[in-house]
Design an enzyme around this catalytic site. Structure first.
Site, PDB file in Angstrom:
ATOM      1  N   TYR A  17       0.834  -1.204   0.000  1.00 42.87           N
ATOM      2  CA  TYR A  17       0.000   0.000   0.000  1.00 42.87           C
ATOM      3  C   TYR A  17       0.869   1.255   0.000  1.00 42.87           C
ATOM      4  CZ  TYR A  17      -3.716  -3.252   1.417  1.00 42.87           C
ATOM      5  OH  TYR A  17      -4.610  -4.299   1.479  1.00 42.87           O
ATOM      6  N   GLU A  29       0.819  13.461  -9.322  1.00 40.45           N
ATOM      7  CA  GLU A  29       1.117  14.778  -8.756  1.00 40.45           C
ATOM      8  C   GLU A  29       2.287  15.400  -9.517  1.00 40.45           C
ATOM      9  OE1 GLU A  29      -0.958  16.067  -6.621  1.00 40.45           O
ATOM     10  OE2 GLU A  29      -2.040  14.165  -6.498  1.00 40.45           O
ATOM     11  N   GLU A  70       4.923  16.732   0.405  1.00 43.59           N
ATOM     12  CA  GLU A  70       4.158  16.569  -0.836  1.00 43.59           C
ATOM     13  C   GLU A  70       3.108  15.472  -0.690  1.00 43.59           C
ATOM     14  OE1 GLU A  70       2.755  17.599  -4.212  1.00 43.59           O
ATOM     15  OE2 GLU A  70       4.721  18.505  -3.833  1.00 43.59           O
ATOM     16  N   GLU A  77      -5.428  17.195  -0.088  1.00 44.11           N
ATOM     17  CA  GLU A  77      -6.168  17.698  -1.243  1.00 44.11           C
ATOM     18  C   GLU A  77      -7.198  16.675  -1.719  1.00 44.11           C
ATOM     19  OE1 GLU A  77      -3.615  19.002  -4.377  1.00 44.11           O
ATOM     20  OE2 GLU A  77      -3.095  20.855  -3.342  1.00 44.11           O
ATOM     21  N   LYS A  95      -6.261  23.374   2.181  1.00 45.50           N
ATOM     22  CA  LYS A  95      -5.412  23.135   1.016  1.00 45.50           C
ATOM     23  C   LYS A  95      -4.229  24.106   0.970  1.00 45.50           C
ATOM     24  CE  LYS A  95      -8.306  21.003  -2.493  1.00 45.50           C
ATOM     25  NZ  LYS A  95      -8.799  21.170  -3.862  1.00 45.50           N
ATOM     26  N   ASP A  96      -4.499  25.372   1.249  1.00 43.92           N
ATOM     27  CA  ASP A  96      -3.435  26.378   1.210  1.00 43.92           C
ATOM     28  C   ASP A  96      -2.372  26.118   2.274  1.00 43.92           C
ATOM     29  OD1 ASP A  96      -4.784  27.566  -0.874  1.00 43.92           O
ATOM     30  OD2 ASP A  96      -5.462  29.308   0.286  1.00 43.92           O
TER      31      ASP A  96
END
Length: 125
Positions: A17, A29, A70, A77, A95-96
């Site tokens: 996973y 991404e 990241e 996200e 998100k920001d």
């Protein structure tokens, strides 16, 4: 609470996973591909300039930090997009803030890279 006994096969499955998560990050991404390219370039430069053990520790730690941020950013996200398709100020804030973590980690890695590689470049020229 999970009352199952330890299972080696379940532990191996959990690694699958995790590897899948890394594959998703690199495949889906776009910014992670930029980070990966920079990590590869930094690794090549590190070998070229003969980084010492402590410089490698700093470089590897910074690379890991950027990728970890990241991954968390991408996960948040995805979760926010799943929770609501509508634009909501609080979800935008989440998100920001996650994106800011990636930015801050990348800036930190860049500064560490400058501190390590500028002296090596100055002796090269």
């Amino acid at each position: 609470m999970d009352n199952d006994k330890f299972s080696f096969s379940k532990r191996l499955k959990s690694f699958r996973y995790a590897w899948n998560g890394l594959r998703i990050m690199l495949r889906e991404e776009h910014n992670s591909r930029i980070h990966f390219s920079i990590a590869v370039l930094t690794t090549i430069l590190g070998f070229s300039f003969g980084l010492n053990r402590y410089e490698w520790i700093a470089v590897i730690f910074c690379m890991g930090l950027v990728f970890i941020c990241e991954l968390f950013n991408s996960a948040l996200e995805a979760l926010v997009d799943f929770v609501s398709e509508e634009r909501q100020p609080l979800l935008k804030k989440v998100k920001d803030l996650a994106a800011a973590a990636v930015l801050l980690s990348a800036i930190t890695a860049f500064i560490v890279g400058l501190l390590i590689f500028i002296p090596k470049l100055s002796t090269f020229f």
